[in-house]
Each structure stands twice: as structure tokens, then as C-alpha cells.
Scaffold this motif. Structure first.
Motif, short mmCIF file in Angstrom:
data_model
loop_
_atom_site.label_atom_id
_atom_site.label_comp_id
_atom_site.label_asym_id
_atom_site.label_seq_id
_atom_site.Cartn_x
_atom_site.Cartn_y
_atom_site.Cartn_z
N MET A 45 16.55 -5.12 54.56
CA MET A 45 17.59 -4.39 55.27
C MET A 45 17.67 -2.98 54.73
N ARG A 46 17.41 -2.00 55.58
CA ARG A 46 17.49 -0.61 55.14
C ARG A 46 18.92 -0.14 55.18
N ALA A 47 19.23 0.81 54.31
CA ALA A 47 20.62 1.24 54.18
C ALA A 47 21.16 1.82 55.48
N GLU A 48 20.26 2.44 56.28
CA GLU A 48 20.75 3.09 57.48
C GLU A 48 20.77 2.17 58.69
N THR A 91 19.17 0.62 49.39
CA THR A 91 18.84 -0.43 50.35
C THR A 91 18.61 -1.75 49.64
N ARG A 92 17.84 -1.70 48.54
CA ARG A 92 17.56 -2.92 47.78
C ARG A 92 18.83 -3.46 47.12
N HIS A 93 19.72 -2.57 46.72
CA HIS A 93 20.99 -3.01 46.16
C HIS A 93 21.82 -3.76 47.21
N HIS A 94 21.90 -3.22 48.42
CA HIS A 94 22.69 -3.85 49.46
C HIS A 94 22.13 -5.22 49.85
N ASN A 134 20.61 -7.38 47.92
CA ASN A 134 20.81 -8.39 46.86
C ASN A 134 21.73 -7.85 45.77
N PRO A 135 23.00 -7.61 46.09
CA PRO A 135 23.90 -7.02 45.10
C PRO A 135 24.09 -7.92 43.88
N ASN A 136 24.01 -7.30 42.71
CA ASN A 136 24.24 -7.97 41.43
C ASN A 136 23.26 -9.10 41.14
N HIS A 137 22.09 -9.06 41.76
CA HIS A 137 21.04 -10.04 41.43
C HIS A 137 20.15 -9.38 40.40
N LEU A 167 16.61 -8.60 41.47
CA LEU A 167 16.34 -7.93 42.73
C LEU A 167 17.16 -6.66 42.96
N ASP A 168 18.27 -6.52 42.28
CA ASP A 168 19.13 -5.35 42.47
C ASP A 168 18.78 -4.29 41.42
N PRO A 169 18.28 -3.12 41.85
CA PRO A 169 17.91 -2.08 40.87
C PRO A 169 19.11 -1.53 40.10
N ASP A 170 20.33 -1.75 40.60
CA ASP A 170 21.51 -1.25 39.91
C ASP A 170 21.88 -2.07 38.69
#
Length: 348
Positions: free
Chosen positions: A1-4, A121-124, A126-129, A132-135
Motif C-alpha cells: 500500500m503506497r502512502a498516496e 508507506t512501509r510504516h502504514h 505494518n505499523p509497529n511491526h 517490517l516497520d522502518p520506524d
């Protein structure tokens, strides 16, 4: 899923998210808000131009540091505009979104728009994974005890006291944003890499030339430090309450879309000032469920989403701003526990 890309219901007919999405659509909350964004973009652009005009008029004066603080807040607002543009909340067409995003991000504040968009986009998705989440990658801080036990280098050193160092480290986030954008230019898969690099380098050249042309070297460096440090602190303070201190997913932890977004996100209570200061990201749960929803619609969507989650028995967390920071810092302190234990054991 892309951010836009607008969020669409999951393939499973009658899924929890599909039923919620239908309610949201029936209330017209996915409709664009051209009047709101015209006013918001014009206001932010005027503040941006006004800040730099004041900088030029004041010249070699220590009052320029007050302008630096003002521009730090304006840069944060520009970043929030770039965020909304990337999610296609503002423009319907992809091309218009990309052009506007690069003007706001690359030209306006020296942020690598393409690099940030891919990361966000990758954060959205898979948030807090933690896989998978770069954040939540342990590049400087550790976000879980599992990461702490495997940490080496700086994360191992900083992780022991990271809760106490978190806000001081945010002072460096503005510099980190610029450096990360420039480093991403080495990635050949980066879209429009030449244009991205030209705009980033152009921003840096104009910014530094303006500082050292108008101000003496010592004053220019002071302006640079105040501006970039406060910009980083403001930007980090906007994003810190959203997911930090919320459940960390790992391995095969893959709840359905609705629960994956709701359970890992936190809303922040507040009035209109909070909405402006945090750019609508205080409605993080609604934003993660419907990324392309215009930010002024998130407040109305909250009532529907919260009631829907209550009916499903899905935990919906909303706190005050101070409480959100306290929960985030507490989580960081707990994540670093293995490192403090290892140091104590080694000392003994």
C-alpha cells in the motif's frame, strides 16, 4: 500500500473494516476539501515567506534567532503539508501530488520526498511491526527487549538510558532528516533520483548561502543550530505520541487490517490548537484506517470509529499529550531493561 493510495476495503466481503469503511463513505468523510487546503497551503506559504523576509530585514542581529525558532515551527507545518499531499488528501491526481510534495519537501524544507514516501508507506502497511516497520528499526534506539538483547554499537550504548535521552536526541532529528534524504540518493531504485538530488542539493545550497551571506559566521552557525534543532524537536514531538509505547508486533503477528491499525495507534485529546499543532495526526487511529481522508474530516470520523471499535470490543486508546509522552518514555525504559541488566551483571 503506497502512502498516496486511498485505502480500500479488504477483499473479504463483510469484514469488520469493510463495514466501517461503508459508514465512513456514507457520511461523506472521504470527500476532498479544496477550500480548506487552499486556505491552509496559502497560510503556510505566507508564514514561510514572511519568516525569511523577516530574516533578511533583520540582518546581522541576534534577534534572528527568534526568527530561527519561528521558522522551525513553520518548517514543521510544511512537513505536515507534505505528509497530507503524499497521502493524496489534497490533490486527486498522482502527478499533482508528486510535484507539490517535492516542492514542499525537497525545496521547502530539504526533506527527501521520495525517500520519506517509501519509508512512510512501509510504516502504514505494518505499523509497529519490528520486522517490517522502518520506524521501529533499532538504528539508534531499541523499541523492544528482543531488539535490546540483540543490540550492538550505538543502540547498545544509548539503549540503557534511552528514555532520558529521547527528547534531547530529537534535537538532532532535523539534521537526520536531511542526511537520510541525501544518503537515499545512492539507492538506484529511488524514483526520480536525479530530480530528487538536484532539489535537495539546491535547497541546501540556497539555505546555507542565505545564512552566511546575511549573518556573520558565528551568528549563522547559531541560527543553523537553533533552527534545525527546534525543527527536529517539533517534528519528533508530533510523531512520538502516535505509536511509541503501543504494542509491538513481531514475526507472524498479523492481525486483520482494522485491528493492525487500531491496536498499534494512539489518539491524542485536544482542541483546535492541538489539531493545528499536530496537523491532524492526533487522530492517528482514524488516519491509519483512512490515510487519504482529508485531515479536517478526521475529527468527525473519530466519533464513528470509536463507537464502532467499542461495539467490536477492540481497544481504542486516546490520551492527553503529556500522558502519551509518558507512556512512550516508559515503554522505551522497559525496552532498554536487558541492556541495563547486562551492564549491572558485567560490573558485578
Amino acid at each position: 500500500m503506497r502512502a498516496e493510495t486511498p485505502v480500500r476495503p479488504e477483499p473479504a466481503t463483510g469484514s469488520d473494516f469493510a463495514r466501517l469503511s461503508k459508514q465512513i463513505a456514507e457520511n461523506g468523510l472521504m470527500s476532498r476539501r479544496p477550500g480548506y487546503y487552499t486556505a491552509r497551503l496559502a497560510t503556510v506559504a505566507a508564514l514561510y515567506a514572511g519568516g525569511w523576509t523577516a530574516f533578511a530585514v533583520l540582518g546581522a542581529s541576534w534577534w534572528s534567532l527568534a526568527v530561527a525558532a519561528f521558522l522551525a515551527a513553520v518548517f514543521g507545518q510544511v512537513a505536515l503539508v507534505a505528509h497530507d499531499v503524499a497521502h493524496r488528501q489534497v490533490f486527486r491526481l498522482r502527478k499533482a501530488s508528486e510535484v507539490s510534495g517535492r516542492i514542499a519537501g525537497n525545496v521547502g524544507i530539504g526533506m527527501g520526498y521520495g525517500w520519506w514516501q517509501d519509508k512512510h508507506t512501509r510504516h502504514h502497511a505494518n505499523p509497529n511491526h519490528e520486522d517490517l516497520d522502518p520506524d521501529v528499526t533499532p538504528d539508534l534506539l531499541v523499541w523492544s527487549q528482543k531488539q535490546a538483547r540483540a543490540a550492538t554499537g550505538l543502540p547498545r550504548v544509548i539503549g540503557r538510558s534511552q528514555a532520558f535521552l529521547f527528547f534531547p536526541l530529537l534535537l538532532l532529528e532535523g539534521f537526520n532528516l536531511h542526511v537520510s534524504g541525501l544518503r537515499s540518493l545512492a539507492n538506484r531504485s529511488l524514483k526520480a533520483r536525479t530530480l530528487e538530488g538536484a532539489l535537495l542539493l539546491g535547497h541546501c545550497a540556497i539555505y546555507l548561502t542565505a545564512l552566511f551571506l546575511v549573518l556573520p559566521p558565528g551568528m549563522a552557525l547559531a541560527f543553523l543550530a537553533v533552527h534545525q534543532c527546534l525543527f527536529g524537536a517539533y517534528l519528533g514531538s508530533i510523531f512520538a505520541p502516535n505509536h511509541k509505547g503501543m504494542p509491538i508486533l513481531t514475526g507472524t503477528d498479523r492481525p486483520d487490517f482494522l485491528r493492525r491499525q487500531v491496536l498499534t495507534s494512539r489518539n491524542v485529546r485536544g482542541g483546535r490548537f492541538t489539531d493545528i499543532a499536530l496537523g491532524g495526526l492526533n487522530y492517528q487511529i482514524e488516519h491509519h484506517l483512512f490515510p487519504s481522508m482529508p485531515s479536517p474530516n478526521l475529527r468527525r470520523a473519530q466519533r464513528i470509529v470509536r463507537r464502532y471499535c467499542e461495539d467490536l470490543g477492540v481497544t481504542y486508546l486516546e490520551t492527553g499529550l503529556v500522558t502519551s509522552y509518558r507512556q512512550a518514555l516508559s515503554s522505551l525504559h522497559q525496552a532498554g531493561a536487558p541492556l541495563r541488566h547486562a551492564k549491572t551483571t558485567a560490573t558485578a
